[in-house]
Motif scaffolding. Structure first.
Motif, PDB file in Angstrom:
ATOM      1  N   ALA A 175       9.368  35.422  27.358  1.00  0.00           N
ATOM      2  CA  ALA A 175      10.368  35.569  28.424  1.00  0.00           C
ATOM      3  C   ALA A 175      11.100  34.248  28.660  1.00  0.00           C
ATOM      4  O   ALA A 175      12.331  34.212  28.792  1.00  0.00           O
ATOM      5  CB  ALA A 175       9.704  36.044  29.711  1.00  0.00           C
ATOM      6  N   TYR A 176      10.338  33.168  28.684  1.00  0.00           N
ATOM      7  CA  TYR A 176      10.962  31.868  28.928  1.00  0.00           C
ATOM      8  C   TYR A 176      11.790  31.390  27.743  1.00  0.00           C
ATOM      9  O   TYR A 176      12.849  30.791  27.927  1.00  0.00           O
ATOM     10  CB  TYR A 176       9.895  30.827  29.292  1.00  0.00           C
ATOM     11  N   LEU A 177      11.308  31.659  26.541  1.00  0.00           N
ATOM     12  CA  LEU A 177      12.068  31.295  25.343  1.00  0.00           C
ATOM     13  C   LEU A 177      13.423  31.984  25.339  1.00  0.00           C
ATOM     14  O   LEU A 177      14.450  31.376  25.020  1.00  0.00           O
ATOM     15  CB  LEU A 177      11.310  31.705  24.079  1.00  0.00           C
ATOM     16  N   ARG A 178      13.428  33.277  25.708  1.00  0.00           N
ATOM     17  CA  ARG A 178      14.685  34.010  25.719  1.00  0.00           C
ATOM     18  C   ARG A 178      15.662  33.406  26.711  1.00  0.00           C
ATOM     19  O   ARG A 178      16.853  33.263  26.437  1.00  0.00           O
ATOM     20  CB  ARG A 178      14.445  35.469  26.048  1.00  0.00           C
ATOM     21  N   ALA A 179      15.140  33.022  27.894  1.00  0.00           N
ATOM     22  CA  ALA A 179      16.015  32.410  28.897  1.00  0.00           C
ATOM     23  C   ALA A 179      16.594  31.110  28.350  1.00  0.00           C
ATOM     24  O   ALA A 179      17.780  30.827  28.504  1.00  0.00           O
ATOM     25  CB  ALA A 179      15.245  32.154  30.188  1.00  0.00           C
ATOM     26  N   GLN A 180      15.731  30.331  27.690  1.00  0.00           N
ATOM     27  CA  GLN A 180      16.184  29.064  27.127  1.00  0.00           C
ATOM     28  C   GLN A 180      17.294  29.294  26.108  1.00  0.00           C
ATOM     29  O   GLN A 180      18.329  28.627  26.128  1.00  0.00           O
ATOM     30  CB  GLN A 180      15.007  28.343  26.460  1.00  0.00           C
ATOM     31  N   VAL A 181      17.074  30.255  25.215  1.00  0.00           N
ATOM     32  CA  VAL A 181      18.070  30.537  24.183  1.00  0.00           C
ATOM     33  C   VAL A 181      19.380  31.004  24.802  1.00  0.00           C
ATOM     34  O   VAL A 181      20.464  30.581  24.399  1.00  0.00           O
ATOM     35  CB  VAL A 181      17.525  31.583  23.190  1.00  0.00           C
ATOM     36  N   ASP A 182      19.292  31.879  25.807  1.00  0.00           N
ATOM     37  CA  ASP A 182      20.511  32.379  26.444  1.00  0.00           C
ATOM     38  C   ASP A 182      21.332  31.251  27.047  1.00  0.00           C
ATOM     39  O   ASP A 182      22.547  31.169  26.861  1.00  0.00           O
ATOM     40  CB  ASP A 182      20.150  33.387  27.554  1.00  0.00           C
ATOM     41  N   VAL A 183      20.647  30.358  27.783  1.00  0.00           N
ATOM     42  CA  VAL A 183      21.372  29.275  28.439  1.00  0.00           C
ATOM     43  C   VAL A 183      21.991  28.339  27.402  1.00  0.00           C
ATOM     44  O   VAL A 183      23.158  27.956  27.503  1.00  0.00           O
ATOM     45  CB  VAL A 183      20.437  28.495  29.383  1.00  0.00           C
ATOM     46  N   MET A 184      21.199  28.004  26.380  1.00  0.00           N
ATOM     47  CA  MET A 184      21.713  27.080  25.367  1.00  0.00           C
ATOM     48  C   MET A 184      22.899  27.682  24.644  1.00  0.00           C
ATOM     49  O   MET A 184      23.867  26.982  24.322  1.00  0.00           O
ATOM     50  CB  MET A 184      20.609  26.722  24.372  1.00  0.00           C
ATOM     51  N   ARG A 185      22.820  28.975  24.393  1.00  0.00           N
ATOM     52  CA  ARG A 185      23.922  29.637  23.707  1.00  0.00           C
ATOM     53  C   ARG A 185      25.183  29.615  24.567  1.00  0.00           C
ATOM     54  O   ARG A 185      26.285  29.378  24.068  1.00  0.00           O
ATOM     55  CB  ARG A 185      23.549  31.071  23.360  1.00  0.00           C
ATOM     56  N   CYS A 186      25.007  29.838  25.865  1.00  0.00           N
ATOM     57  CA  CYS A 186      26.161  29.787  26.780  1.00  0.00           C
ATOM     58  C   CYS A 186      26.835  28.447  26.724  1.00  0.00           C
ATOM     59  O   CYS A 186      28.056  28.341  26.595  1.00  0.00           O
ATOM     60  CB  CYS A 186      25.690  30.031  28.220  1.00  0.00           C
ATOM     61  N   ILE A 187      26.029  27.382  26.833  1.00  0.00           N
ATOM     62  CA  ILE A 187      26.591  26.033  26.841  1.00  0.00           C
ATOM     63  C   ILE A 187      27.261  25.734  25.513  1.00  0.00           C
ATOM     64  O   ILE A 187      28.334  25.126  25.469  1.00  0.00           O
ATOM     65  CB  ILE A 187      25.488  24.991  27.111  1.00  0.00           C
ATOM     66  N   ALA A 188      26.671  26.194  24.436  1.00  0.00           N
ATOM     67  CA  ALA A 188      27.231  25.869  23.125  1.00  0.00           C
ATOM     68  C   ALA A 188      28.525  26.617  22.870  1.00  0.00           C
ATOM     69  O   ALA A 188      29.401  26.121  22.165  1.00  0.00           O
ATOM     70  CB  ALA A 188      26.219  26.193  22.031  1.00  0.00           C
ATOM     71  N   THR A 189      28.653  27.816  23.393  1.00  0.00           N
ATOM     72  CA  THR A 189      29.855  28.594  23.100  1.00  0.00           C
ATOM     73  C   THR A 189      30.885  28.532  24.211  1.00  0.00           C
ATOM     74  O   THR A 189      32.009  28.985  24.036  1.00  0.00           O
ATOM     75  CB  THR A 189      29.515  30.072  22.862  1.00  0.00           C
ATOM     76  N   ALA A 190      30.524  27.953  25.364  1.00  0.00           N
ATOM     77  CA  ALA A 190      31.466  27.909  26.486  1.00  0.00           C
ATOM     78  C   ALA A 190      32.780  27.216  26.150  1.00  0.00           C
ATOM     79  O   ALA A 190      33.841  27.740  26.461  1.00  0.00           O
ATOM     80  CB  ALA A 190      30.806  27.261  27.701  1.00  0.00           C
ATOM     81  N   PRO A 191      32.739  26.036  25.504  1.00  0.00           N
ATOM     82  CA  PRO A 191      34.005  25.341  25.252  1.00  0.00           C
ATOM     83  C   PRO A 191      35.013  26.171  24.470  1.00  0.00           C
ATOM     84  O   PRO A 191      36.174  26.265  24.858  1.00  0.00           O
ATOM     85  CB  PRO A 191      33.587  24.114  24.444  1.00  0.00           C
ATOM     86  N   GLU A 192      34.543  26.821  23.374  1.00  0.00           N
ATOM     87  CA  GLU A 192      35.507  27.578  22.581  1.00  0.00           C
ATOM     88  C   GLU A 192      36.073  28.737  23.365  1.00  0.00           C
ATOM     89  O   GLU A 192      37.254  29.078  23.240  1.00  0.00           O
ATOM     90  CB  GLU A 192      34.891  28.097  21.289  1.00  0.00           C
ATOM     91  N   LEU A 193      35.210  29.371  24.196  1.00  0.00           N
ATOM     92  CA  LEU A 193      35.697  30.503  24.970  1.00  0.00           C
ATOM     93  C   LEU A 193      36.746  30.074  25.991  1.00  0.00           C
ATOM     94  O   LEU A 193      37.757  30.746  26.189  1.00  0.00           O
ATOM     95  CB  LEU A 193      34.530  31.188  25.695  1.00  0.00           C
ATOM     96  N   ILE A 194      36.472  28.922  26.624  1.00  0.00           N
ATOM     97  CA  ILE A 194      37.399  28.455  27.656  1.00  0.00           C
ATOM     98  C   ILE A 194      38.739  28.112  27.012  1.00  0.00           C
ATOM     99  O   ILE A 194      39.807  28.469  27.530  1.00  0.00           O
ATOM    100  CB  ILE A 194      36.818  27.235  28.381  1.00  0.00           C
ATOM    101  N   ILE A 195      38.650  27.447  25.856  1.00  0.00           N
ATOM    102  CA  ILE A 195      39.880  27.048  25.183  1.00  0.00           C
ATOM    103  C   ILE A 195      40.659  28.279  24.738  1.00  0.00           C
ATOM    104  O   ILE A 195      41.875  28.364  24.890  1.00  0.00           O
ATOM    105  CB  ILE A 195      39.561  26.143  23.975  1.00  0.00           C
ATOM    106  N   LYS A 196      39.889  29.269  24.216  1.00  0.00           N
ATOM    107  CA  LYS A 196      40.571  30.472  23.736  1.00  0.00           C
ATOM    108  C   LYS A 196      41.260  31.190  24.882  1.00  0.00           C
ATOM    109  O   LYS A 196      42.380  31.666  24.771  1.00  0.00           O
ATOM    110  CB  LYS A 196      39.543  31.394  23.071  1.00  0.00           C
ATOM    111  N   ARG A 197      40.566  31.227  26.029  1.00  0.00           N
ATOM    112  CA  ARG A 197      41.123  31.942  27.179  1.00  0.00           C
ATOM    113  C   ARG A 197      42.355  31.214  27.704  1.00  0.00           C
ATOM    114  O   ARG A 197      43.315  31.833  28.139  1.00  0.00           O
ATOM    115  CB  ARG A 197      40.072  32.065  28.284  1.00  0.00           C
ATOM    116  N   ASN A 198      42.299  29.878  27.676  1.00  0.00           N
ATOM    117  CA  ASN A 198      43.448  29.135  28.180  1.00  0.00           C
ATOM    118  C   ASN A 198      44.655  29.245  27.282  1.00  0.00           C
ATOM    119  O   ASN A 198      45.793  29.126  27.733  1.00  0.00           O
ATOM    120  CB  ASN A 198      43.076  27.641  28.350  1.00  0.00           C
ATOM    121  N   SER A 199      44.387  29.459  25.983  1.00  0.00           N
ATOM    122  CA  SER A 199      45.517  29.500  25.057  1.00  0.00           C
ATOM    123  C   SER A 199      46.152  30.869  25.006  1.00  0.00           C
ATOM    124  O   SER A 199      47.232  31.044  24.465  1.00  0.00           O
ATOM    125  CB  SER A 199      45.062  29.079  23.665  1.00  0.00           C
ATOM    126  N   GLU A 200      45.450  31.880  25.571  1.00  0.00           N
ATOM    127  CA  GLU A 200      46.026  33.242  25.504  1.00  0.00           C
ATOM    128  C   GLU A 200      47.092  33.465  26.543  1.00  0.00           C
ATOM    129  O   GLU A 200      46.984  32.939  27.656  1.00  0.00           O
ATOM    130  CB  GLU A 200      44.898  34.273  25.697  1.00  0.00           C
TER     131      GLU A 200
END
Lengths: 200, 91
Positions: A175-200
């Motif tokens: 359960a804790y590993l999954r939470a860790q992976v989810d958070v890390m994935r969010c942080i790792a993919t947040a920049p590209e998503l924000i940039i993509k959203r701003n450019s649309e």
């Protein structure tokens, strides 16, 4: 099932964990730990930084559990024991809350190690297997034993646990590993998503 | 009490009762087992899928750490990504 009420009582503490509050707790501790690592050393290599990220994430996850499970204590104990991680770990785990946690961990790990020695000496006295056990049944049992051994190597501190503890700790750990992976994935993919959203 | 029972039996094996409990919990957690019927899943399979799942989670943590490290390496660059990460990570 005599043991199930016992296990259910022990497990409610972990089941009551709220997923999003856990993730917030993890994120906060992880970022703090990461800042402590990177503030003093600005010119880390990629490999060094990756180790710092991973270690602060693992320690954040373990300290979010607050030393209430064996695996979390084992993560902290292992980090303090390995020479290349110890300095980084001590820097990450600063503060009064972590001091208490570290004391708890060192007290428990001494007890665990003596338990392992006792277990090893007990295991050398083997009972003879009854002749009536079916071949198929014993193969299945041996397979379970083998897989259990693998699981013990995957869960931190697993080799010190008996079978019942191992199962409980595995569920909590996943359960804790999954939470860790989810958070890390969010942080790792947040920049590209924000940039993509701003450019649309 | 339960640990006394397993110690008396001498063998350090997981009993069927424990497997049933584990399966019901793992079914919600491990994607592989979720689509199978509980009575058809043998103990060794559950343990195997659990080990595989933990291993894949470990691998993912490793990959994500690598990725974040590379992102942070560009922290001095002028890219928009770097500035976002910078504001998240540093004070």
């Amino acid at each position: 099932m005599i043991f199930s009420p016992l296990i259910r009582r022990r497990r409610t503490s972990s089941r009551m964990l709220n997923s999003s509050s856990l993730k917030q707790e993890f994120l906060k501790k992880w970022i703090m730990g990461l800042q402590r690592c990177t503030s003093s050393n600005k010119n880390m290599s990629i490999l060094e930084r990756k180790k710092a990220i991973k270690l602060s994430a693992d320690l954040a996850m373990a300290s979010a559990r607050n030393g209430r499970t064996s695996w979390s204590r084992a993560v902290i104990a292992n980090a303090s024991r390995e020479s290349d991680k110890r300095i980084l770990a001590e820097r990450i785990l600063q503060g009064p809350e972590s001091e208490i946690l570290l004391k708890k961990v060192s007290a428990m790990s001494v007890r665990m190690r003596s338990k392992k020695i006792v277990k090893r000496s007990c295991r050398s006295v083997r009972r003879s297997v009854p002749q009536k056990s079916l071949a198929a049944n014993s193969i299945a049992k041996r397979l379970v034993q083998k897989r259990t051994h693998v699981l013990k190597s995957l869960v931190p501190g697993g080799e010190f646990m008996d079978e019942i503890c191992l199962i409980e700790e595995t569920l909590d750990y996943i359960a804790y590993l999954r939470a860790q992976v989810d958070v890390m994935r969010c942080i790792a993919t947040a920049p590209e998503l924000i940039i993509k959203r701003n450019s649309e | 009490m339960s640990s006394r029972r397993s110690r008396q039996s001498g063998a350090s094996r997981i009993t069927d009762d424990q497997i049933i409990e584990l399966v019901s919990k793992l079914r919600q957690l491990v994607p592989e087992i979720r689509n199978r019927r509980s009575d058809k899943v043998p103990a060794s399979k559950v343990l195997q899928e659990t080990c595989n799942y933990i291993r894949s989670l470990h691998r993912e943590v490793d990959d994500l750490s690598e990725r974040l490290s590379q992102l942070l390496a560009t922290i001095d660059a002028d890219s928009a990504e770097a500035s976002i990460i910078r504001s998240l990570i540093t004070q």
